[in-house]
Design an enzyme around this catalytic site. Structure first.
Site, mmCIF file in Angstrom:
data_model
loop_
_atom_site.group_PDB
_atom_site.id
_atom_site.type_symbol
_atom_site.label_atom_id
_atom_site.label_comp_id
_atom_site.label_asym_id
_atom_site.label_seq_id
_atom_site.Cartn_x
_atom_site.Cartn_y
_atom_site.Cartn_z
ATOM 1 N N SER A 18 105.208 80.050 -17.902
ATOM 2 C CA SER A 18 106.309 79.404 -17.182
ATOM 3 C C SER A 18 107.124 78.488 -18.103
ATOM 4 O O SER A 18 108.336 78.339 -17.924
ATOM 5 C CB SER A 18 105.798 78.635 -15.963
ATOM 6 O OG SER A 18 105.018 77.540 -16.348
ATOM 7 N N ASN A 19 106.480 77.887 -19.092
ATOM 8 C CA ASN A 19 107.244 77.067 -20.052
ATOM 9 C C ASN A 19 108.143 77.942 -20.915
ATOM 10 O O ASN A 19 109.284 77.576 -21.218
ATOM 11 C CB ASN A 19 106.311 76.225 -20.914
ATOM 12 C CG ASN A 19 105.882 74.963 -20.201
ATOM 13 O OD1 ASN A 19 106.670 74.035 -20.046
ATOM 14 N ND2 ASN A 19 104.644 74.939 -19.723
ATOM 15 N N LEU A 100 94.905 75.832 -33.914
ATOM 16 C CA LEU A 100 95.365 76.509 -35.129
ATOM 17 C C LEU A 100 94.819 75.795 -36.359
ATOM 18 O O LEU A 100 94.755 74.569 -36.397
ATOM 19 C CB LEU A 100 96.890 76.537 -35.155
ATOM 20 C CG LEU A 100 97.517 77.340 -34.011
ATOM 21 C CD1 LEU A 100 99.001 77.100 -33.935
ATOM 22 C CD2 LEU A 100 97.188 78.827 -34.148
ATOM 23 N N HIS A 116 101.721 69.274 -23.961
ATOM 24 C CA HIS A 116 100.406 68.943 -23.423
ATOM 25 C C HIS A 116 100.587 68.238 -22.076
ATOM 26 O O HIS A 116 101.449 67.366 -21.942
ATOM 27 C CB HIS A 116 99.652 68.036 -24.401
ATOM 28 C CG HIS A 116 98.285 67.687 -23.920
ATOM 29 N ND1 HIS A 116 97.235 68.572 -23.990
ATOM 30 C CD2 HIS A 116 97.800 66.570 -23.321
ATOM 31 C CE1 HIS A 116 96.160 68.019 -23.464
ATOM 32 N NE2 HIS A 116 96.474 66.802 -23.050
ATOM 33 N N GLU A 181 107.191 69.545 -17.102
ATOM 34 C CA GLU A 181 107.179 70.246 -18.396
ATOM 35 C C GLU A 181 108.383 71.157 -18.553
ATOM 36 O O GLU A 181 108.952 71.273 -19.638
ATOM 37 C CB GLU A 181 105.907 71.100 -18.527
ATOM 38 C CG GLU A 181 104.644 70.297 -18.680
ATOM 39 C CD GLU A 181 103.417 71.194 -18.847
ATOM 40 O OE1 GLU A 181 102.398 70.679 -19.298
ATOM 41 O OE2 GLU A 181 103.481 72.390 -18.530
HETATM 42 C C1 GRF Z 1 101.009 73.961 -19.608
HETATM 43 O O1 GRF Z 1 100.515 73.130 -18.585
HETATM 44 C C2 GRF Z 1 100.929 73.259 -20.939
HETATM 45 O O2 GRF Z 1 101.001 71.883 -20.832
HETATM 46 C C3 GRF Z 1 99.565 73.653 -21.450
HETATM 47 O O3 GRF Z 1 99.384 74.970 -20.998
HETATM 48 C C4 GRF Z 1 100.125 75.183 -19.800
HETATM 49 C C5 GRF Z 1 100.907 76.441 -19.980
HETATM 50 O O4 GRF Z 1 101.489 76.882 -18.791
HETATM 51 N N1 GRF Z 1 99.525 73.492 -22.892
HETATM 52 P P1 GRF Z 1 102.501 78.110 -18.795
HETATM 53 O O5 GRF Z 1 101.773 79.315 -19.367
HETATM 54 O O6 GRF Z 1 103.679 77.731 -19.620
HETATM 55 O O7 GRF Z 1 102.851 78.323 -17.355
#
Ligand code: GRF
Length: 212
Positions: A18-19, A100, A116, A181
């Site tokens: 989703s990000n 990593l 994060h 986010e």
């Molecule tokens: C997010 O909550 C981010 O903070 C963490 O992993 C999650 C990824 O979510 N590092 P998505 O796959 O972007 O929905």
């Protein structure tokens, strides 16, 4: 009029992406002067790969090897090769669930960012929203930061607060952080893409405010 040169991003994720979608949409709408060169995942069939392919972006699964929390050396080499072949300038971690190590960090030194789901340095590691709820903090949030050899530890680029409500469960709080986010990550990457970030030790100075 001179156009801002577009930077090329390589995105790594293990989940639904989703990000990545929020970043891709912000690129599409002209909010970020960048393009996504490649999306890579350590999880076969991860949603992030489908999301990339739906947008006509090259997407590949690379087998992570035998470890649970990091990449095997050979796998790490394949990730670096794929990113280099795609000529990416920046590596964007969007829910990539492995730490990593040296060779990867050296190949893209100072050019890897992560998001994060807490206000770092509080609650690094897994299920940060649950850690925040269990601790009883009244505010948590999300953090975009440079990646270094520590876990969720590099210099902080941007943060967004999210209130913790009395009625919150881990799920409701996680959902609210996730929504924050999706605003914070594109805003921070936009600032990086426009060259508006200066790093001095642990301090990252932005030429623009990241208000979400
Ligand atoms: C997010 O909550 C981010 O903070 C963490 O992993 C999650 C990824 O979510 N590092 P998505 O796959 O972007 O929905």
């Amino acid at each position: 009029m001179t156009e801002t040169k577009k930077i090329r991003l390589g995105v790594l994720g293990s989940g639904k992406g989703s990000n990545f979608v929020a970043i891709a949409d912000a690129i599409q709408s002209g909010q970020i002067p960048a393009e996504v060169g490649i999306v890579l995942s350590d999880v076969e069939g991860a949603g992030i790969l489908d999301q990339a392919r739906m947008r006509g972006i090259r997407a590949e699964y690379i087998a992570p090897g035998k470890f649970r929390t990091k990449l095997e050396e050979e796998s790490e080499r394949c990730f670096v090769e794929a990113l280099s072949a795609a000529e990416v300038d920046w590596v964007v971690l969007a829910g990539f669930m492995r730490v990593l190590k040296g060779d990867f960090l050296r190949a893209f030194e100072g050019r890897i960012v992560n998001i994060h789901p807490s206000l770092l340095p509080s609650f690094p590691g897994l299920e940060a929203w649950k850690q925040a709820l269990d601790h009883g903090v009244k505010f948590t949030g999300c953090t975009v930061h440079f990646v270094d050899a520590g876990v969720d530890a590099g210099p902080i680029i941007g943060q967004q607060t999210v209130p913790v409500l009395d009625a919150d469960t881990p799920e409701t709080l996680h959902r609210r952080i996730h929504a924050a986010e999706h605003l914070l990550y594109p805003a921070c990457i936009g600032m990086l893409a426009r060259g508006g970030v200066r790093v001095a030790g642990r301090r990252v100075m932005g030429s623009e405010r990241v208000d979400c």
